[in-house]
Design a protein around this motif. Sequence first.
Motif, mmCIF file in Angstrom:
data_model
loop_
_atom_site.group_PDB
_atom_site.id
_atom_site.type_symbol
_atom_site.label_atom_id
_atom_site.label_comp_id
_atom_site.label_asym_id
_atom_site.label_seq_id
_atom_site.Cartn_x
_atom_site.Cartn_y
_atom_site.Cartn_z
ATOM 1 N N ALA A 77 0.809 -1.279 -0.021
ATOM 2 C CA ALA A 77 0.184 -0.041 0.041
ATOM 3 C C ALA A 77 0.723 1.268 -0.014
ATOM 4 C CB ALA A 77 -0.900 0.129 1.251
ATOM 5 N N GLY A 78 1.863 1.148 0.565
ATOM 6 C CA GLY A 78 2.956 2.514 0.618
ATOM 7 C C GLY A 78 2.568 3.256 1.725
ATOM 8 N N ASN A 79 1.744 3.160 2.647
ATOM 9 C CA ASN A 79 1.482 4.091 3.724
ATOM 10 C C ASN A 79 2.581 4.263 4.737
ATOM 11 O OD1 ASN A 79 -1.075 3.639 2.972
ATOM 12 N ND2 ASN A 79 -2.004 3.125 4.725
ATOM 13 N N CYS A 80 3.479 3.115 4.773
ATOM 14 C CA CYS A 80 4.794 3.358 5.708
ATOM 15 C C CYS A 80 5.966 4.582 4.740
ATOM 16 C CB CYS A 80 5.466 2.058 5.572
ATOM 17 S SG CYS A 80 5.792 1.234 4.288
ATOM 18 N N VAL A 81 5.931 4.329 3.516
ATOM 19 C CA VAL A 81 6.812 5.472 2.914
ATOM 20 C C VAL A 81 6.124 6.661 2.938
ATOM 21 C CG1 VAL A 81 7.965 5.880 0.732
ATOM 22 C CG2 VAL A 81 7.650 3.401 1.400
ATOM 23 N N LEU A 82 4.986 6.826 2.916
ATOM 24 C CA LEU A 82 4.393 8.440 2.963
ATOM 25 C C LEU A 82 4.589 8.826 4.305
ATOM 26 C CD1 LEU A 82 1.189 7.663 1.022
ATOM 27 C CD2 LEU A 82 3.164 9.010 0.081
ATOM 28 N N ALA A 83 4.555 7.850 5.441
ATOM 29 C CA ALA A 83 4.512 8.238 6.657
ATOM 30 C C ALA A 83 6.051 8.587 7.315
ATOM 31 C CB ALA A 83 3.884 7.494 7.776
ATOM 32 N N ALA A 84 7.028 7.676 6.890
ATOM 33 C CA ALA A 84 8.246 7.768 7.097
ATOM 34 C C ALA A 84 9.296 7.457 5.960
ATOM 35 C CB ALA A 84 8.404 6.887 8.215
ATOM 36 N N GLU A 85 9.442 8.392 5.229
ATOM 37 C CA GLU A 85 10.197 7.970 3.959
ATOM 38 C C GLU A 85 11.859 7.742 4.325
ATOM 39 O OE1 GLU A 85 9.738 11.330 1.309
ATOM 40 O OE2 GLU A 85 11.030 12.697 2.708
ATOM 41 N N ASN A 86 12.346 8.368 5.486
ATOM 42 C CA ASN A 86 13.494 8.157 5.961
ATOM 43 C C ASN A 86 13.877 6.720 6.241
ATOM 44 O OD1 ASN A 86 14.418 10.471 5.084
ATOM 45 N ND2 ASN A 86 14.067 11.674 7.199
ATOM 46 N N VAL A 87 12.580 5.934 6.812
ATOM 47 C CA VAL A 87 12.695 4.780 7.493
ATOM 48 C C VAL A 87 12.259 3.812 6.575
ATOM 49 C CG1 VAL A 87 11.935 3.382 9.654
ATOM 50 C CG2 VAL A 87 12.141 5.807 9.592
ATOM 51 N N PHE A 88 11.388 3.848 5.444
ATOM 52 C CA PHE A 88 10.833 2.758 4.828
ATOM 53 C C PHE A 88 10.956 2.947 3.379
ATOM 54 C CE2 PHE A 88 8.344 2.895 8.789
ATOM 55 C CZ PHE A 88 8.367 1.378 9.263
ATOM 56 N N ASP A 89 11.139 2.122 2.548
ATOM 57 C CA ASP A 89 11.080 2.152 1.082
ATOM 58 C C ASP A 89 10.207 1.013 0.738
ATOM 59 O OD1 ASP A 89 11.631 3.137 -1.521
ATOM 60 O OD2 ASP A 89 13.536 2.905 -1.572
ATOM 61 N N GLN A 90 10.043 0.745 -0.633
ATOM 62 C CA GLN A 90 9.516 -0.171 -1.335
ATOM 63 C C GLN A 90 10.404 -0.855 -2.579
ATOM 64 O OE1 GLN A 90 5.814 1.952 -1.875
ATOM 65 N NE2 GLN A 90 4.550 0.122 -1.547
ATOM 66 N N ASP A 91 10.417 -2.146 -2.645
ATOM 67 C CA ASP A 91 11.263 -2.650 -3.672
ATOM 68 C C ASP A 91 10.375 -2.789 -4.898
ATOM 69 O OD1 ASP A 91 9.360 -4.697 -3.807
ATOM 70 O OD2 ASP A 91 10.541 -6.328 -2.637
ATOM 71 N N ASP A 92 10.890 -3.180 -6.109
ATOM 72 C CA ASP A 92 10.331 -3.068 -7.415
ATOM 73 C C ASP A 92 8.872 -3.909 -7.431
ATOM 74 O OD1 ASP A 92 12.321 -1.883 -8.330
ATOM 75 O OD2 ASP A 92 13.350 -3.848 -9.177
ATOM 76 N N ASP A 93 8.680 -4.552 -6.402
ATOM 77 C CA ASP A 93 7.421 -5.325 -6.197
ATOM 78 C C ASP A 93 6.350 -4.736 -5.293
ATOM 79 O OD1 ASP A 93 7.844 -7.265 -8.209
ATOM 80 O OD2 ASP A 93 8.955 -8.532 -6.490
ATOM 81 N N ALA A 94 6.667 -3.302 -4.784
ATOM 82 C CA ALA A 94 6.066 -2.563 -4.079
ATOM 83 C C ALA A 94 6.014 -3.180 -2.719
ATOM 84 C CB ALA A 94 4.768 -2.222 -4.388
ATOM 85 N N ILE A 95 6.682 -4.159 -2.202
ATOM 86 C CA ILE A 95 6.994 -4.639 -0.854
ATOM 87 C C ILE A 95 7.849 -3.891 -0.095
ATOM 88 C CG2 ILE A 95 7.558 -6.755 0.489
ATOM 89 C CD1 ILE A 95 4.767 -7.078 -1.473
ATOM 90 N N VAL A 96 7.504 -3.709 1.508
ATOM 91 C CA VAL A 96 8.328 -2.996 2.169
ATOM 92 C C VAL A 96 9.706 -3.192 2.339
ATOM 93 C CG1 VAL A 96 7.502 -4.104 4.215
ATOM 94 C CG2 VAL A 96 8.245 -1.827 4.538
ATOM 95 N N VAL A 97 10.556 -2.150 2.614
ATOM 96 C CA VAL A 97 12.046 -2.447 2.802
ATOM 97 C C VAL A 97 12.389 -1.375 4.179
ATOM 98 C CG1 VAL A 97 14.484 -2.049 1.926
ATOM 99 C CG2 VAL A 97 12.515 -2.881 0.407
ATOM 100 N N VAL A 98 12.732 -1.902 4.935
ATOM 101 C CA VAL A 98 13.235 -1.146 6.040
ATOM 102 C C VAL A 98 14.593 -0.607 6.003
ATOM 103 C CG1 VAL A 98 13.674 -1.146 8.641
ATOM 104 C CG2 VAL A 98 11.756 -2.423 7.830
ATOM 105 N N LEU A 99 14.690 0.734 5.698
ATOM 106 C CA LEU A 99 16.073 1.406 5.578
ATOM 107 C C LEU A 99 16.908 1.697 6.933
ATOM 108 C CD1 LEU A 99 14.730 4.116 3.171
ATOM 109 C CD2 LEU A 99 15.911 1.983 2.574
ATOM 110 N N GLU A 100 16.041 1.767 8.207
ATOM 111 C CA GLU A 100 16.673 2.086 9.412
ATOM 112 C C GLU A 100 15.815 1.434 10.359
ATOM 113 O OE1 GLU A 100 18.833 3.114 12.078
ATOM 114 O OE2 GLU A 100 19.364 4.295 10.145
ATOM 115 N N GLU A 101 16.521 0.382 11.042
ATOM 116 C CA GLU A 101 15.742 -0.567 12.041
ATOM 117 C C GLU A 101 15.540 0.126 13.286
ATOM 118 O OE1 GLU A 101 17.810 -4.244 12.077
ATOM 119 O OE2 GLU A 101 16.974 -4.965 10.069
#
Length: 64
Positions: A13-37
């Motif tokens: 859905a991408g809500n995580c990236v919208l709320a915290a772009e420094n902490v989360f991203d999405q891969d090519d399949d739009a699945i969450v990636v944690v940038l900062e644990e």
Amino acid sequence: MKIKADRDVCIGAGNCVLAAENVFDQDDDAIVVVLEESPQDEDAESARNAVGSCPSGALSIEET
């Protein structure tokens, strides 16, 4: 705090990236990636908001 993401539960859905772009991203399949644990300061607050807004429940916080 430590952010955990269950990529098998993520619906992209991408809500995580919208709320915290420094902490989360999405891969090519739009699945969450944690940038900062273990985010600090304002990123920590944004991460908490992101976890709370995740529609699939794929994100969680472990207090350390």
